[in-house]
Design a protein around this motif. Structure first.
Motif, PDB file in Angstrom:
ATOM      1  N   SER A   7       0.907  -1.294  -0.027  1.00  0.00           N
ATOM      2  CA  SER A   7       0.038  -0.069  -0.018  1.00  0.00           C
ATOM      3  C   SER A   7       0.940   1.171  -0.187  1.00  0.00           C
ATOM      4  CB  SER A   7      -1.159  -0.143   1.138  1.00  0.00           C
ATOM      5  OG  SER A   7      -0.189  -0.145   2.362  1.00  0.00           O
ATOM      6  N   LEU A   8       1.957   1.150   0.582  1.00  0.00           N
ATOM      7  CA  LEU A   8       2.761   2.201   0.618  1.00  0.00           C
ATOM      8  C   LEU A   8       3.344   2.630  -0.831  1.00  0.00           C
ATOM      9  CD1 LEU A   8       5.021   2.236   3.899  1.00  0.00           C
ATOM     10  CD2 LEU A   8       3.353   3.918   3.388  1.00  0.00           C
ATOM     11  N   LEU A   9       4.111   1.783  -1.364  1.00  0.00           N
ATOM     12  CA  LEU A   9       4.421   1.677  -2.673  1.00  0.00           C
ATOM     13  C   LEU A   9       3.282   2.014  -3.792  1.00  0.00           C
ATOM     14  CD1 LEU A   9       7.016   0.827  -4.137  1.00  0.00           C
ATOM     15  CD2 LEU A   9       5.828  -1.290  -5.197  1.00  0.00           C
ATOM     16  N   GLY A  10       2.218   1.595  -3.830  1.00  0.00           N
ATOM     17  CA  GLY A  10       0.895   2.111  -4.448  1.00  0.00           C
ATOM     18  C   GLY A  10       0.806   3.644  -4.313  1.00  0.00           C
ATOM     19  N   ILE A  11       0.890   4.047  -3.010  1.00  0.00           N
ATOM     20  CA  ILE A  11       0.535   5.374  -2.670  1.00  0.00           C
ATOM     21  C   ILE A  11       1.693   6.445  -3.217  1.00  0.00           C
ATOM     22  CG2 ILE A  11       0.526   7.254  -0.947  1.00  0.00           C
ATOM     23  CD1 ILE A  11      -0.915   4.838   0.686  1.00  0.00           C
ATOM     24  N   ILE A  12       2.838   5.995  -2.949  1.00  0.00           N
ATOM     25  CA  ILE A  12       4.039   6.767  -3.532  1.00  0.00           C
ATOM     26  C   ILE A  12       4.026   6.885  -5.054  1.00  0.00           C
ATOM     27  CG2 ILE A  12       6.618   6.764  -3.919  1.00  0.00           C
ATOM     28  CD1 ILE A  12       6.574   5.104  -1.321  1.00  0.00           C
ATOM     29  N   LEU A  13       3.900   5.783  -5.796  1.00  0.00           N
ATOM     30  CA  LEU A  13       3.656   5.713  -7.156  1.00  0.00           C
ATOM     31  C   LEU A  13       2.551   6.541  -7.798  1.00  0.00           C
ATOM     32  CD1 LEU A  13       4.050   2.003  -8.281  1.00  0.00           C
ATOM     33  CD2 LEU A  13       5.681   3.888  -8.546  1.00  0.00           C
ATOM     34  N   TYR A  14       1.539   6.511  -6.958  1.00  0.00           N
ATOM     35  CA  TYR A  14      -0.037   7.390  -7.285  1.00  0.00           C
ATOM     36  C   TYR A  14       0.887   9.008  -7.212  1.00  0.00           C
ATOM     37  CZ  TYR A  14      -4.088   9.634  -7.654  1.00  0.00           C
ATOM     38  OH  TYR A  14      -5.301  10.356  -8.111  1.00  0.00           O
ATOM     39  N   ILE A  15       1.467   9.307  -6.236  1.00  0.00           N
ATOM     40  CA  ILE A  15       1.739  10.839  -5.976  1.00  0.00           C
ATOM     41  C   ILE A  15       2.884  10.899  -6.826  1.00  0.00           C
ATOM     42  CG2 ILE A  15       2.925  12.448  -4.221  1.00  0.00           C
ATOM     43  CD1 ILE A  15       0.331  11.574  -3.140  1.00  0.00           C
ATOM     44  N   TRP A  25       3.249  10.013  -9.816  1.00  0.00           N
ATOM     45  CA  TRP A  25       2.605  10.213 -11.086  1.00  0.00           C
ATOM     46  C   TRP A  25       1.619  11.498 -11.019  1.00  0.00           C
ATOM     47  CZ3 TRP A  25      -3.009   9.224 -12.139  1.00  0.00           C
ATOM     48  CH2 TRP A  25      -3.384   9.289 -13.245  1.00  0.00           C
ATOM     49  N   ARG A  26       1.220  11.826 -10.117  1.00  0.00           N
ATOM     50  CA  ARG A  26       0.062  13.207 -10.006  1.00  0.00           C
ATOM     51  C   ARG A  26       0.876  14.291  -9.876  1.00  0.00           C
ATOM     52  NH1 ARG A  26      -3.258  14.773 -11.604  1.00  0.00           N
ATOM     53  NH2 ARG A  26      -4.540  15.539  -9.877  1.00  0.00           N
ATOM     54  N   PHE A  27       2.200  14.324  -9.162  1.00  0.00           N
ATOM     55  CA  PHE A  27       3.064  15.394  -9.004  1.00  0.00           C
ATOM     56  C   PHE A  27       4.383  15.122  -9.794  1.00  0.00           C
ATOM     57  CE2 PHE A  27      -0.238  15.130  -5.771  1.00  0.00           C
ATOM     58  CZ  PHE A  27      -0.817  16.579  -5.455  1.00  0.00           C
ATOM     59  N   ASP A  28       5.223  15.342  -8.911  1.00  0.00           N
ATOM     60  CA  ASP A  28       6.682  14.801  -9.515  1.00  0.00           C
ATOM     61  C   ASP A  28       7.447  14.097  -8.503  1.00  0.00           C
ATOM     62  OD1 ASP A  28       8.263  16.500  -7.969  1.00  0.00           O
ATOM     63  OD2 ASP A  28       8.331  18.177  -9.463  1.00  0.00           O
ATOM     64  N   PHE A  29       8.593  13.648  -8.586  1.00  0.00           N
ATOM     65  CA  PHE A  29       9.481  12.875  -7.752  1.00  0.00           C
ATOM     66  C   PHE A  29       9.554  13.349  -6.510  1.00  0.00           C
ATOM     67  CE2 PHE A  29      13.050  10.060  -6.579  1.00  0.00           C
ATOM     68  CZ  PHE A  29      12.272   8.924  -6.437  1.00  0.00           C
ATOM     69  N   LYS A  30       9.785  14.586  -6.406  1.00  0.00           N
ATOM     70  CA  LYS A  30      10.258  15.269  -4.986  1.00  0.00           C
ATOM     71  C   LYS A  30       8.909  15.336  -4.156  1.00  0.00           C
ATOM     72  CE  LYS A  30      13.512  18.342  -7.414  1.00  0.00           C
ATOM     73  NZ  LYS A  30      12.873  18.399  -8.667  1.00  0.00           N
ATOM     74  N   PHE A  31       7.772  15.662  -4.723  1.00  0.00           N
ATOM     75  CA  PHE A  31       6.680  15.565  -3.950  1.00  0.00           C
ATOM     76  C   PHE A  31       6.559  14.311  -3.557  1.00  0.00           C
ATOM     77  CE2 PHE A  31       4.481  19.643  -4.060  1.00  0.00           C
ATOM     78  CZ  PHE A  31       5.393  20.307  -5.280  1.00  0.00           C
ATOM     79  N   GLY A  32       6.708  13.400  -4.222  1.00  0.00           N
ATOM     80  CA  GLY A  32       6.499  11.891  -3.874  1.00  0.00           C
ATOM     81  C   GLY A  32       7.517  11.493  -2.729  1.00  0.00           C
ATOM     82  N   ILE A  33       8.747  11.974  -2.822  1.00  0.00           N
ATOM     83  CA  ILE A  33       9.363  11.605  -1.801  1.00  0.00           C
ATOM     84  C   ILE A  33       8.688  12.313  -0.316  1.00  0.00           C
ATOM     85  CG2 ILE A  33      11.618  12.317  -0.646  1.00  0.00           C
ATOM     86  CD1 ILE A  33      12.988  11.689  -3.443  1.00  0.00           C
ATOM     87  N   GLY A  34       8.578  13.648  -0.424  1.00  0.00           N
ATOM     88  CA  GLY A  34       8.060  14.423   0.428  1.00  0.00           C
ATOM     89  C   GLY A  34       6.869  13.438   1.208  1.00  0.00           C
ATOM     90  N   ILE A  46      10.277  19.331   3.257  1.00  0.00           N
ATOM     91  CA  ILE A  46      11.224  18.417   2.533  1.00  0.00           C
ATOM     92  C   ILE A  46      11.228  18.535   1.047  1.00  0.00           C
ATOM     93  CG2 ILE A  46      11.405  15.882   1.682  1.00  0.00           C
ATOM     94  CD1 ILE A  46      10.913  15.043   4.691  1.00  0.00           C
ATOM     95  N   VAL A  47      10.094  18.988   0.526  1.00  0.00           N
ATOM     96  CA  VAL A  47      10.088  19.390  -0.988  1.00  0.00           C
ATOM     97  C   VAL A  47      10.622  20.696  -1.134  1.00  0.00           C
ATOM     98  CG1 VAL A  47       8.457  19.738  -3.005  1.00  0.00           C
ATOM     99  CG2 VAL A  47       7.932  17.901  -1.264  1.00  0.00           C
ATOM    100  N   VAL A  48      10.559  21.634  -0.397  1.00  0.00           N
ATOM    101  CA  VAL A  48      11.402  22.934  -0.334  1.00  0.00           C
ATOM    102  C   VAL A  48      12.909  22.569  -0.324  1.00  0.00           C
ATOM    103  CG1 VAL A  48      11.959  24.866   0.543  1.00  0.00           C
ATOM    104  CG2 VAL A  48       9.456  24.389   0.758  1.00  0.00           C
TER     105      VAL A  48
END
Lengths: 529, 308
Positions: free
Chosen positions: B150-158, B160-169, B292-294
């Motif tokens: 579920s964590l992986l699914g959520i990260i992938l979704y974010i 995809w919807r935003f960009d990788f830095k947001f995904g990490i944050g 973190i994104v900043v």
């Protein structure tokens, strides 16, 4: 009326009607007869709410394979004896083979040929020497063994279903899980301990001759004999005494030859016993055995415990017999049930047992509902104060949410568990979230000086993507929980994911249409938000 | 006039990141310690993971824990964990799978000892749970897989919807929230069971929702205002959605609090986990995810600058 309002209101109305239609079987205890074509599924209460027992049984499938091999060994003994082929020993070796030990090479060749014809699917080992004798073994192949194991679980499932049906439990769930597990759910059961004993018993009934020529205290007993005990409990003191007997290993008659088993009461001692009836083969065997052994003792053995070891007084040819022992009415009736339902093909082990008493279940329902109600009231009051009239619109949306969710759960015949109630309560909190997002947007737009109608449309448009994103992330978690969760957790996942989808509908269509209805003319000057 | 919990705010959330990072690090470290202890089995594990027997008995009269323990010891149950529920004279008994008896036997032994030792204080068995060790192992494995997927699914979704830095944050914030729940449960010696894991996953979803709302606004403002300093845009965005964040958290908090206070003992710990999670999730979407994104964006910009 602007276009689009009509069908949206219609849709909301239809869903409300459908929800109540599906909820009727849940809410009404007895459905009228004309209801037959309408939906009958209802929301089931989980075991944690209504009390009951959840068991996971593990079938010892290896034992089923071994049992088959034991039969093969017995069968071979009879065949070889019948054909006058002399052997020293035939027995199961290990868990997957039968070994035949013969005196001479000549018989061995004949036996090899016979085995090839009789058991074509088994793998035959080449002849080998074993302590001066000729030996060969018959190995069951992997696929057949798997097949046997699979069948054993299937049979066990059927047998257990049979037993439970005869025991009388309403709405039991009995299903296979994985390779060798069986899940049994007995909702609302009053005497779980008794049910567990009934289900877990192998119930292998055997009639064996007592070897009265060997004393039970003998240091060594022959290969073809074994020692078993008869347990008896003194009714007055509760003291358990055990009497050992030496029995012939080979059983004369087994429980699969029974057609019926019933509880009767002995009129003389007022003591219950179980009367059994054999099928024609069983009756014939029983007739032969009793005729040949008048004056000797035989033992009635159930799962390696001797129930009684009476002396055969005369030939019994009617095909019926009785099992007496220290029975109470309950234990006698349970024994009759397991004998009627048949033996399990292999022993089962209970690896999980969750039992909730009915009082705790009722307590949980009451508290869960109370907590839910208080949660709803708190949220309703908060929204009404904070967003005024608009807050009330959101509240209506939330109520719609709950109605739809209950309707959907009923339509699916879903099971409501305590975590499921928690999910609904949580959802009440989250369901207003979409509206909060929209309302905050609308406030921002209003602050920019837009008219209520323009602010409303902009608010919904801009909040749309955010709402989608947030719902999808929740849905991902719910889907995973559903996939991997068991029991209560699964219930939670079902409520949560249904709720999220429904919430999307009510917040984007349900509340929107209410606002449109009031604001479409564009004459409203002030918005109560 | 609209009713506001807070007026237009202008708080420098990103500027306080040093403070919040220190707080969050402490939380995370505690959580990791808790998690390690849990995987070692050194925490208060529920029997659904450890295997064993747990029973809830309701007595007619109050019963002293010490007496109950003595009675059980006398009947050969040495390793037992007792917990008292004051309301209604209830006793929770947890027996380790290593206590000796096979599945089905511990419960009988407990019943036998109470029946003989407290003849004048009758009881009813409200619930019995017996879990064989093989089930516990399977459940633990399944749960780990569930959490990971579920964590992986959520990260992938974010991502995809935003960009990788947001995904990490978002991921760091989500893990932070899960760790915080582990920390609280470990510190208070609350039972780690399947319901707790359910709560953790729920909060993971909830906290992400919160983070997504903030990120959405940041993205919108980044598109509108390409020249402004990263930190200013982030701060403005968080301030703009702050009232929404607080209102939503309040409603979910109210619902969870009513479960906690009135929902009964079975979901008491579950709702406690939800309460903790809602609080931490709200905090992290403001103080952890966005800073973190900043940090990542500034680092990327600096790299570009040094190349040019």
């Amino acid at each position: 009326m602007p276009k689009g309002i009509g069908w949206r209101i219609g849709l909301i109305g239809i869903f409300v009607l459908l929800s109540f239609l599906y909820l009727t079987p849940t809410l009404v205890s007895k459905l009228p007869s004309w209801w037959s074509v309408l939906p009958k599924d209802k929301i089931h209460l989980g075991l944690d709410l209504q009390g009951g027992t959840h068991l996971v049984l593990e079938v010892d499938t290896q034992k089923a394979v071994e049992g088959t091999l034991d039969i093969v060994a017995t069968d071979l003994e009879d065949t070889l004896t019948g054909k006058n082929l002399h052997f020293k020993r035939i027995s199961r070796t290990g868990s997957d083979a039968v070994t035949v030990v013969l005196y001479e090479k000549g018989t061995a060749d004949a036996v090899q040929k016979l085995l090839k014809d009789k058991y074509p699917t088994y793998e035959q080992s080449p002849l080998h020497d074993e302590g001066g004798f000729v030996a060969l073994s018959l190995r069951v192949n992997e696929k057949d063994a798997q097949d046997r194991k699979d069948k054993a679980v299937q049979q066990a499932l059927e047998t257990i279903r049979n037993r439970i049906d005869q025991f009388g439990v309403s709405e039991p769930i009995i299903q296979r899980e994985g390779i060798n597990h069986i899940v049994v759910q007995l909702p609302g059961i009053k005497d779980p301990q008794r049910a567990i004993e009934l289900i877990g018993r192998t119930a292998r009934l055997e009639f064996k001759m007592v070897r009265e020529d060997i004393p039970p205290s003998a240091v060594t007993i022959p290969d073809d004999a074994e020692i078993m005990k008869e347990k008896s409990v003194d009714a007055a003191t509760g003291a358990v005494s055990e009497v050992p007997y030496v029995l012939q290993k080979k059983s004369l008659i087994t429980g699969d030859l029974l057609t019926d088993a019933q509880v009767r009461i002995d009129s003389q001692f007022n003591q219950p016993y179980v009367a059994i009836d054999f099928n024609s083969l069983g009756a014939k065997l029983f007739d032969q055995v009793t005729a040949a052994n008048v004056g000797k003792r035989f033992a009635i053995v159930l799962d390696n415990n001797i129930y009684s070891a009476p002396v055969i007084r005369e030939r019994i040819s009617g095909g019926s017999a009785q099992i007496s022992g220290n029975f109470t009415e309950k234990t006698a009736s349970d024994l009759a049930i397991v004998l009627r339902a048949g033996a399990l093909p292999a022993p089962v082990k209970i690896i999980q047992n969750v039992t909730v008493g009915p009082s705790l279940g009722q307590d949980s329902i009451n508290k869960g509902l109370m907590a839910g109600l208080i949660g709803v009231v708190l949220v309703v009051v908060f929204m009404a104060i904070y967003y005024k009239l608009s807050g009330m619109v959101a509240n209506v949306g939330m109520v719609l949410n709950v109605i739809y969710l209950m309707g959907a759960l009923a339509a699916m015949g879903a099971t409501l568990t305590l975590p499921g109630i928690a999910a609904i309560v949580l959802l009440i909190g989250m369901s207003v979230d979409s509206n909060v997002l929209i309302f905050e947007r609308i406030r921002e737009e209003l602050a920019l000086g837009k008219s209520p109608k323009a602010a409303l449309d902009a608010g919904y448009d801009k909040a749309f993507l955010t709402i989608m994103d947030s719902h999808i992330t929740t849905l991902i978690t719910a889907a995973v929980l559903f996939q991997f969760g068991t029991g209560p957790v699964k219930g939670f996942a079902v409520s949560l994911s249904l709720g999220v989808i429904i919430n999307l509908f009510t917040s984007l269509i349900g509340t929107k249409v209410t606002f449109d209805l009031f604001l479409h003319k564009g004459t409203v000057k002030n918005m109560s938000i | 006039m609209h009713l506001h919990l807070l007026g237009k705010t202008n708080i420098d959330f990103i500027g306080k990141r040093n403070i919040s990072f220190v707080i969050s690090s402490i939380i995370a470290i505690l959580g990791i310690i808790g998690l390690v202890q849990i995987t070692r089995g050194a925490a208060n594990m529920g029997i659904d993971f450890s295997g064993g027997t747990s029973m809830q008995l309701k007595f007619a009269k109050p019963i002293a824990m010490a007496d109950a323990r003595t009675a059980l010891h006398k009947h050969g149950i040495a390793r037992v964990d007792l917990q008292e529920i004051k309301e209604g004279n209830k006793l929770l008994i947890k027996i380790d799978k290593n206590a000796g008896a096979a599945v089905g036997k511990s419960a009988d032994a407990v019943k036998a000892s109470f029946t003989s030792e407290f003849a004048d204080n009758p009881y009813v068995v409200e619930s019995t749970t017996e879990i064989g060790p093989s089930i516990g192992d399977k459940l633990r494995k399944d749960t780990l897989v569930a959490v990971a997927i579920s964590l992986l699914g959520i990260i992938l979704y974010i991502a995809w919807r935003f960009d990788f830095k947001f995904g990490i944050g978002a991921t760091v914030a989500t893990i932070h929230d899960c760790l915080a729940m582990f920390a609280v449960f470990y510190l208070f010696n609350k039972e780690i069971n399947l319901l707790f894991i359910t709560a953790v996953l729920t909060i993971a979803g909830y906290s992400l929702t919160d983070t997504v709302v903030v990120f959405d606004r940041i993205r919108e403002n980044l598109h509108k205002n390409l020249k402004g300093a990263m930190q200013t845009i982030f701060n403005e965005s968080i301030n703009e959605v702050l009232s929404r964040t607080i209102v939503t958290s309040t409603t979910v908090f109210l619902a969870a609090a009513s479960l906690f206070l009135f929902g009964g003992e079975v979901i008491h710990d579950f709702s406690l986990a939800l309460l903790v999670g809602v609080l931490v999730g709200t905090y992290s979407s403001v103080f952890v995810a966005s800073p973190i994104v900043v940090l990542l964006e500034n680092r990327a910009l600096a790299k570009q600058g040094s190349k040019a």
